[in-house]
Design a protein around this motif. Structure first.
Motif, PDB file in Angstrom:
ATOM      1  N   THR A   1       6.714  13.772   1.795  1.00 25.85           N
ATOM      2  CA  THR A   1       8.073  13.498   1.295  1.00 25.85           C
ATOM      3  C   THR A   1       8.505  12.139   1.816  1.00 25.85           C
ATOM      4  O   THR A   1       8.225  11.790   2.967  1.00 25.85           O
ATOM      5  CB  THR A   1       9.081  14.557   1.803  1.00 25.85           C
ATOM      6  OG1 THR A   1       8.963  14.644   3.235  1.00 25.85           O
ATOM      7  CG2 THR A   1       8.808  15.922   1.194  1.00 25.85           C
ATOM      8  N   ALA A   2       9.168  11.393   0.939  1.00 27.64           N
ATOM      9  CA  ALA A   2       9.622  10.055   1.330  1.00 27.64           C
ATOM     10  C   ALA A   2      10.813  10.182   2.285  1.00 27.64           C
ATOM     11  O   ALA A   2      11.553  11.169   2.238  1.00 27.64           O
ATOM     12  CB  ALA A   2      10.033   9.276   0.089  1.00 27.64           C
ATOM     13  N   ALA A   3      10.979   9.192   3.151  1.00 30.06           N
ATOM     14  CA  ALA A   3      12.088   9.226   4.112  1.00 30.06           C
ATOM     15  C   ALA A   3      13.379   8.827   3.412  1.00 30.06           C
ATOM     16  O   ALA A   3      13.353   8.071   2.457  1.00 30.06           O
ATOM     17  CB  ALA A   3      11.797   8.273   5.248  1.00 30.06           C
TER      18      ALA A   3
ATOM     19  N   ALA B   1       0.845  -1.203   0.000  1.00 29.04           N
ATOM     20  CA  ALA B   1       0.000   0.000   0.000  1.00 29.04           C
ATOM     21  C   ALA B   1       0.878   1.251   0.000  1.00 29.04           C
ATOM     22  O   ALA B   1       0.604   2.224  -0.719  1.00 29.04           O
ATOM     23  CB  ALA B   1      -0.925  -0.012   1.217  1.00 29.04           C
ATOM     24  N   VAL B   2       1.945   1.245   0.803  1.00 34.27           N
ATOM     25  CA  VAL B   2       2.817   2.427   0.875  1.00 34.27           C
ATOM     26  C   VAL B   2       3.629   2.563  -0.428  1.00 34.27           C
ATOM     27  O   VAL B   2       3.888   3.681  -0.879  1.00 34.27           O
ATOM     28  CB  VAL B   2       3.701   2.379   2.147  1.00 34.27           C
ATOM     29  CG1 VAL B   2       4.625   3.589   2.202  1.00 34.27           C
ATOM     30  CG2 VAL B   2       2.818   2.323   3.392  1.00 34.27           C
ATOM     31  N   ASP B   3       3.953   1.447  -1.073  1.00 33.30           N
ATOM     32  CA  ASP B   3       4.586   1.524  -2.407  1.00 33.30           C
ATOM     33  C   ASP B   3       3.688   2.305  -3.355  1.00 33.30           C
ATOM     34  O   ASP B   3       4.147   3.172  -4.106  1.00 33.30           O
ATOM     35  CB  ASP B   3       4.782   0.118  -3.028  1.00 33.30           C
ATOM     36  CG  ASP B   3       5.880  -0.678  -2.325  1.00 33.30           C
ATOM     37  OD1 ASP B   3       6.692  -0.061  -1.591  1.00 33.30           O
ATOM     38  OD2 ASP B   3       5.918  -1.919  -2.512  1.00 33.30           O
TER      39      ASP B   3
ATOM     40  N   GLY C   1       4.379  10.045  -6.357  1.00 37.01           N
ATOM     41  CA  GLY C   1       5.371  11.112  -6.556  1.00 37.01           C
ATOM     42  C   GLY C   1       5.182  12.312  -5.651  1.00 37.01           C
ATOM     43  O   GLY C   1       5.452  13.436  -6.057  1.00 37.01           O
ATOM     44  N   GLY C   2       4.696  12.103  -4.437  1.00 36.58           N
ATOM     45  CA  GLY C   2       4.638  13.219  -3.494  1.00 36.58           C
ATOM     46  C   GLY C   2       3.242  13.746  -3.226  1.00 36.58           C
ATOM     47  O   GLY C   2       3.029  14.508  -2.293  1.00 36.58           O
TER      48      GLY C   2
END
Ligand code: HEM
Length: 433
Positions: free
Chosen positions: A431-433, A145-147, A153-154
């Motif tokens: 924003t991705a970690a 799900a998080v993928d 893209g944000g």
């Protein structure tokens, strides 16, 4: 008691408390419940001209809802519907079932002594000890799900990409439904429950004549039955550790379950397990997206997560009510109730009762105690409550690991429903970690 002596709601309020639209306008709804809890905590609701339904008692105080939930001898789940329904919907269920107001026979429509016999069959399976065995599988579904979210893209709608599909995948896995059959299961449950449901109205069902709708639903029930009959045969031949195997091989009073009961079991699990958890998950995300500091704090200290999960469940209260029928003349909060009366336990109102929750509209992750009624109480208390909490905890662990910052990217919208409700959109920027 003579009907004219009942403390009746004025027509506008009586209309508002059964109007799906009111549930989409949350603050106004909470204002109405605040007023009722003070003035008429047990109020008689008569039908509106444009929305005909059997009259019922609306119960809004926490203490009254708690007492009714726990007194399963006086407040029954029969014979009237356990979910609020317009007369049209009740007649429809009766036509379909040959006289019962319950469309499907399941745990929520059984009373003692039958109820416990059926509940015991799967109760163990849903206990924390057993659920440990499916944690890894759930974590895998959470990562997927998080993928999907990160692939946006944000920016993404959290409901569409994460909170709606995630619990659906989990419950289908647990039931043993292969992924390729999930869309079909979803359509079937929607067709079965959609008499007055928005999604189905959108699919054009509202425009069909009643006989056509009856046929469509009867067809869906048959289809469902055929699907699970096949699954049952497989699980009898080769039992696995999933719930389908437990149900397929269950025995009550020395007999295996018949087709209607077995199907009711699958349906209640499939239906109860996804929209509810989706709503509380989206609510938790809304609370965190509105409070960057809280997001950072819980990223650094995961011991705060269980408090956030619990408060999100109270704050959202995805199951907004259940109905009961009085087994005998009785009283609720000092109000006389007659045998056979229909009563609404309003969990939204109860979970915002200031007598039990300080500043109830505030999301307070440190709220303690937090003995909310979102899972009900008593004999019918939610069978899946440990699973719901586990799903939320695992998903947020993954989200907190993989997402550094998150904020709202637009106005979220609530669904229009008196029964299971919550956010239907939640636009996010992250924003991705
Ligand atoms: C019953 C809420 C998730 C399965 C209930 C009831 C409520 C509720 C209010 C009725 C309680 C009563 O009458 O006292 C919720 C909420 C959830 C959730 C808020 C998520 C946040 C789940 C999940 C499952 C599930 C994940 C399983 C897959 C059931 C079943 C019942 C039930 C089978 C009927 C129990 C009985 O009548 O004995 N739930 N539920 N629920 N729930 Fe849940």
């Amino acid at each position: 008691m003579a009907a004219q002596d009942r403390p009746r709601l004025d027509p506008a309020t009586a209309r508002a408390v059964i109007d799906p639209q009111s549930y989409a306008e949350w603050d106004g709804l909470l204002d109405t419940f605040d007023r009722l809890r003070e003035d008429t905590p047990v109020a008689w609701v008569e039908p509106a001209e444009d929305a005909v339904h059997p009259p019922f008692w609306l119960v809004t105080r926490y203490d009254d809802v708690m007492r009714m939930s726990k007194d399963n001898a006086t407040f029954l789940n029969n014979p009237h519907s356990v979910v609020f329904s317009l007369t049209e919907g009740i007649e429809f269920a009766k036509a379909l079932t040959g006289g019962s107001e319950h469309m499907v026979a399941s745990l929520v429509t059984f009373d003692a002594p039958v109820h416990m016999k059926y509940r015991k069959l799967t109760q163990e399976w849903f206990m924390p000890k057993n659920l440990r065995g499916v944690e890894d599988e759930i974590r895998g579904i959470a990562h997927a799900a998080v993928d999907r979210l990160l692939a946006g893209g944000g920016e993404a709608d959290f409901v569409k990409t994460v909170s709606a599909p995630y619990p659906l995948h989990v419950v289908m896995q647990i039931l043993g439904v292969p992924e390729e059959d999930e869309p079909r299961m979803l359509t079937l449950t929607q067709q079965m429950f959609g008499g007055s449901d928005e999604d189905l109205n959108q699919s054009g069902m509202k425009d069909l004549p009643p006989e056509a709708i009856t046929q469509l639903v009867a067809g869906a029930v048959k289809d469902f039955e055929a699907y699970f009959a096949k699954l049952t045969a497989q699980r009898r031949a080769n039992p696995t550790a999933d719930v389908a195997s437990t149900i397929a091989n269950a025995v009550v009073d020395g007999e295996p379950l018949n087709d209607r009961d077995m199907m009711g079991y699958y349906i209640i699990l499939a239906a109860a397990g996804h929209d509810t958890t989706s709503a509380s998950t989206a609510g938790a995300m809304l609370a965190l997206a509105q409070d960057a500091e809280q997001w950072a704090r819980v990223r650094a200290d995961r011991s705060l997560l269980p408090g956030i999960v619990e408060e999100a469940i109270r704050w959202t209260t995805p199951v907004q009510h259940f109905m009961r029928t009085a087994a005998e003349d009785t009283e609720v909060g000092g109000q006389a109730i007659a045998k056979g009366d229909w009563l609404m336990m309003n969990y939204v109102a109860a979970n915002h009762d200031p007598a039990h929750f300080d500043d109830p509209r505030r999301f307070d992750a440190a709220r303690s105690p937090n003995r909310h009624l979102a899972f009900g109480a008593g004999a019918h208390q939610c069978l899946g409550l440990h699973l719901a909490r586990l799903e939320m905890r695992i998903l947020f662990e993954v989200l907190l690991d993989r997402i550094e910052t998150v904020e709202l990217a637009g106005e979220p919208e609530r669904s229009k429903s008196t029964f299971v409700g919550g956010l239907k959109t939640l636009p996010l920027r992250f924003t991705a970690a």
